[in-house]
Design a protein around this motif. Structure first.
Motif, PDB file in Angstrom:
ATOM      1  N   ASP A 176       0.844  -1.209   0.000  1.00  0.00           N
ATOM      2  CA  ASP A 176       0.000   0.000   0.000  1.00  0.00           C
ATOM      3  C   ASP A 176       0.872   1.249   0.000  1.00  0.00           C
ATOM      4  O   ASP A 176       0.598   2.224  -0.705  1.00  0.00           O
ATOM      5  CB  ASP A 176      -0.908   0.022   1.245  1.00  0.00           C
TER       6      ASP A 176
ATOM      7  N   LYS B 249      -7.838   4.683   8.973  1.00  0.00           N
ATOM      8  CA  LYS B 249      -7.136   3.848   7.988  1.00  0.00           C
ATOM      9  C   LYS B 249      -7.506   4.207   6.554  1.00  0.00           C
ATOM     10  O   LYS B 249      -8.667   4.521   6.264  1.00  0.00           O
ATOM     11  CB  LYS B 249      -7.512   2.377   8.243  1.00  0.00           C
TER      12      LYS B 249
ATOM     13  N   GLN C  32       6.070 -18.127   5.669  1.00  0.00           N
ATOM     14  CA  GLN C  32       5.255 -17.402   6.652  1.00  0.00           C
ATOM     15  C   GLN C  32       4.863 -18.257   7.843  1.00  0.00           C
ATOM     16  O   GLN C  32       4.590 -19.443   7.693  1.00  0.00           O
ATOM     17  CB  GLN C  32       3.962 -16.932   5.996  1.00  0.00           C
TER      18      GLN C  32
HETATM   19  N1  LIG Z   1      -4.647  -2.391  -1.276  1.00  0.00           N
HETATM   20  C1  LIG Z   1      -5.536  -3.338  -1.053  1.00  0.00           C
HETATM   21  O1  LIG Z   1      -6.338  -3.693  -1.925  1.00  0.00           O
HETATM   22  C2  LIG Z   1      -5.556  -4.011   0.286  1.00  0.00           C
HETATM   23  C3  LIG Z   1      -6.399  -5.124   0.498  1.00  0.00           C
HETATM   24  C4  LIG Z   1      -6.353  -5.757   1.732  1.00  0.00           C
HETATM   25  C5  LIG Z   1      -5.500  -5.288   2.729  1.00  0.00           C
HETATM   26  N2  LIG Z   1      -4.710  -4.204   2.493  1.00  0.00           N
HETATM   27  C6  LIG Z   1      -3.779  -3.706   3.521  1.00  0.00           C
HETATM   28  O2  LIG Z   1      -2.799  -4.704   3.742  1.00  0.00           O
HETATM   29  C7  LIG Z   1      -2.299  -4.580   5.079  1.00  0.00           C
HETATM   30  C8  LIG Z   1      -2.277  -5.937   5.724  1.00  0.00           C
HETATM   31  O3  LIG Z   1      -1.516  -6.819   4.947  1.00  0.00           O
HETATM   32  P1  LIG Z   1      -0.488  -7.879   5.577  1.00  0.00           P
HETATM   33  O4  LIG Z   1      -1.156  -8.704   6.594  1.00  0.00           O
HETATM   34  O5  LIG Z   1       0.200  -8.541   4.438  1.00  0.00           O
HETATM   35  O6  LIG Z   1       0.426  -6.893   6.412  1.00  0.00           O
HETATM   36  P2  LIG Z   1       1.922  -6.520   6.703  1.00  0.00           P
HETATM   37  O7  LIG Z   1       2.612  -5.954   5.535  1.00  0.00           O
HETATM   38  O8  LIG Z   1       1.809  -5.627   7.884  1.00  0.00           O
HETATM   39  O9  LIG Z   1       2.599  -7.912   7.115  1.00  0.00           O
HETATM   40  C9  LIG Z   1       2.195  -8.600   8.268  1.00  0.00           C
HETATM   41  C10 LIG Z   1       3.427  -9.151   9.030  1.00  0.00           C
HETATM   42  O10 LIG Z   1       4.047 -10.181   8.266  1.00  0.00           O
HETATM   43  C11 LIG Z   1       5.457  -9.978   8.198  1.00  0.00           C
HETATM   44  N3  LIG Z   1       5.887 -10.658   6.979  1.00  0.00           N
HETATM   45  C12 LIG Z   1       5.767 -10.248   5.696  1.00  0.00           C
HETATM   46  N4  LIG Z   1       6.178 -11.220   4.856  1.00  0.00           N
HETATM   47  C13 LIG Z   1       6.585 -12.251   5.602  1.00  0.00           C
HETATM   48  C14 LIG Z   1       7.137 -13.558   5.320  1.00  0.00           C
HETATM   49  N5  LIG Z   1       7.286 -14.004   4.065  1.00  0.00           N
HETATM   50  N6  LIG Z   1       7.456 -14.358   6.350  1.00  0.00           N
HETATM   51  C15 LIG Z   1       7.255 -13.945   7.623  1.00  0.00           C
HETATM   52  N7  LIG Z   1       6.741 -12.750   7.972  1.00  0.00           N
HETATM   53  C16 LIG Z   1       6.408 -11.909   6.968  1.00  0.00           C
HETATM   54  C17 LIG Z   1       5.581  -8.474   8.257  1.00  0.00           C
HETATM   55  O11 LIG Z   1       6.862  -8.068   8.688  1.00  0.00           O
HETATM   56  C18 LIG Z   1       4.494  -8.110   9.262  1.00  0.00           C
HETATM   57  O12 LIG Z   1       4.977  -8.291  10.576  1.00  0.00           O
HETATM   58  C19 LIG Z   1      -3.192  -3.588   5.789  1.00  0.00           C
HETATM   59  O13 LIG Z   1      -2.531  -2.347   5.895  1.00  0.00           O
HETATM   60  C20 LIG Z   1      -4.395  -3.470   4.874  1.00  0.00           C
HETATM   61  O14 LIG Z   1      -5.037  -2.210   4.960  1.00  0.00           O
HETATM   62  C21 LIG Z   1      -4.717  -3.571   1.291  1.00  0.00           C
END
Ligand SMILES: NC(=O)c1ccc[n+]([C@@H]2O[C@H](COP(=O)([O-])OP(=O)(O)OC[C@H]3O[C@@H](n4cnc5c(N)ncnc54)[C@H](O)[C@@H]3O)[C@@H](O)[C@H]2O)c1
Ligand SMILES: [Zn+2]
Length: 349
Positions: free
Chosen positions: A100, A142, A164
């Motif tokens: 994002d 948000k 992950q």
């Molecule tokens: N743009 C869109 O269409 C859309 C849609 C849904 C959600 N979002 C946004 O996405 C965000 C949530 O996404 P998320 O859950 O991916 O969040 P994030 O980027 O915060 O990642 C979550 C956690 O996973 C860790 N991480 C990342 N890759 C990893 C890996 N391969 N192995 C281990 N750990 C890893 C990160 O360091 C973090 O602690 C929110 O901000 C939400 O608003 C956007």
């Protein structure tokens, strides 16, 4: 809107192959914005250090803060003084928060530069890296600032995604079940018949299902894209009030939507029971127990609901109901009706 090319790979591509895919002679005009946590993966660490311009970030909502944005831009401009607007590309490597942030950055930097996503969480791989939405947060609100900006390319790398922890997989399941219900057909049958899901092999069909909806309403103009909000109205309230992971909150929001759909007779008994069983099968025991004991005070529920940016002046909102797998209904409901249903379902007192 420009079209995005998808690449499904087992491993990170060599630098040479990567540059070839991007049609670049060298990496001079590439900036990698990546989640610093990924440096814990030895192969990734070696891979990323092969590229010249790198900007590591801490994932999470703070990264999306509007206040912090100028600080990041200053640092990035310093890192890449020879930026050539036409050729420059940002490569985002991380979960949804990194995507994002990088997406928004790419959409405004020099009035728009190239964007490549390498999503590293299941949530970003199946959802946020596709469809062109970018976002920043304003204080606690948000996604208030954003743009529609499609990536040129998205690389889905199985070996990175598989690293992950289980908690991220649990959280992603909410969005996965949501897409399965919206799309129906093969995806729905698969999640109905399998408790253990092979996420990697599901990715192409999940992305296709999301993009089918996005294509009908890419800029969220005619309302069709709103059906992707299935489970999110109540999900967001739970997420905001109890700091539960997004996907797990959405899963509970799906249960709420399904039960309300049955109460209003949008879905018949057999289909309702089968779908409820499916949701409960994929819900963790802890999350189900939490939901059963959730007696949110009326005031808190209403306040969270009124903060919903999608509420109209008449306190009405589009709520997404389920008629059957693959058949979803969007209806304007009054905030009060939603609250009464929450009381009826026993999640609000
Ligand atoms: N743009 C869109 O269409 C859309 C849609 C849904 C959600 N979002 C946004 O996405 C965000 C949530 O996404 P998320 O859950 O991916 O969040 P994030 O980027 O915060 O990642 C979550 C956690 O996973 C860790 N991480 C990342 N890759 C990893 C890996 N391969 N192995 C281990 N750990 C890893 C990160 O360091 C973090 O602690 C929110 O901000 C939400 O608003 C956007
Ligand atoms: Zn979501």
């Amino acid at each position: 809107m420009k079209k995005t090319s998808l690449y499904f790979l087992d491993n990170l591509p060599s630098k040479k192959d990567f540059l070839q895919q991007l049609l670049l002679p060298d990496d001079d005009q590439l900036l990698f914005v990546f989640d610093h946590k990924l440096l814990k993966l030895p192969r990734f660490k070696i891979w990323i250090t092969r590229f010249t311009h790198r900007y590591s970030v801490h994932a999470g909502e703070q990264l999306k803060s509007l206040d912090a944005f100028p600080v990041h831009v200053h640092k990035i401009l310093k890192k890449c003084p020879q930026m050539n607007t036409k050729a420059f590309k940002i490569v985002s490597v991380g979960g949804g928060s990194v995507g994002d942030f990088s997406g928004f950055l790419a959409s405004v930097l020099k009035r728009g530069v190239g964007l490549v996503h390498i999503p590293t969480t299941w949530l970003s791989a199946m959802d946020s890296a596709h469809g062109g939405k970018t976002a920043l947060n304003v204080g606690h609100f948000k996604n208030q600032i954003g743009s529609f900006y499609n990536a040129d390319k998205v690389f889905l790398i199985a070996s990175i995604l598989k690293k992950q922890p289980p908690a991220l997989e649990r959280s992603a399941k909410g969005e996965l079940i949501k897409i399965a219900i919206i799309h129906g057909a093969g995806i729905f049958r698969y999640v109905q018949q399998n408790q253990q899901l092979d996420m990697v092999s599901m990715l192409p069909s999940l992305i296709k299902a999301k993009m089918k909806i996005v294509r009908e309403d890419p800029l969220e103009k005619n309302g069709h894209r709103q059906i992707l909000n299935l489970g999110h109205t109540v999900g967001h309230i739970i997420e905001g009030e109890y700091a539960k992971p997004h996907g797990e909150s959405v899963m509970l929001g799906l249960l709420f939507s399904l039960r309300w759909s049955y109460q209003l007779k949008y879905i018949n008994k057999d289909k309702f029971e089968a779908m409820e069983r499916l949701i409960l099968n994929h819900l963790s025991v802890a999350n189900f127990k939490f939901y059963q004991k959730l007696l949110m005070p009326k005031k808190i529920f209403l306040k969270a609901l009124l903060q919903d940016k999608k509420l109209t002046k008449l306190n009405k909102l589009s709520f997404i109901f389920i008629k059957s797998a693959g058949d979803i209904k969007r209806v304007k409901v009054h905030a009060k009706a939603l609250m009464n249903e929450a009381i009826r379902q026993g999640i609000v007192k």
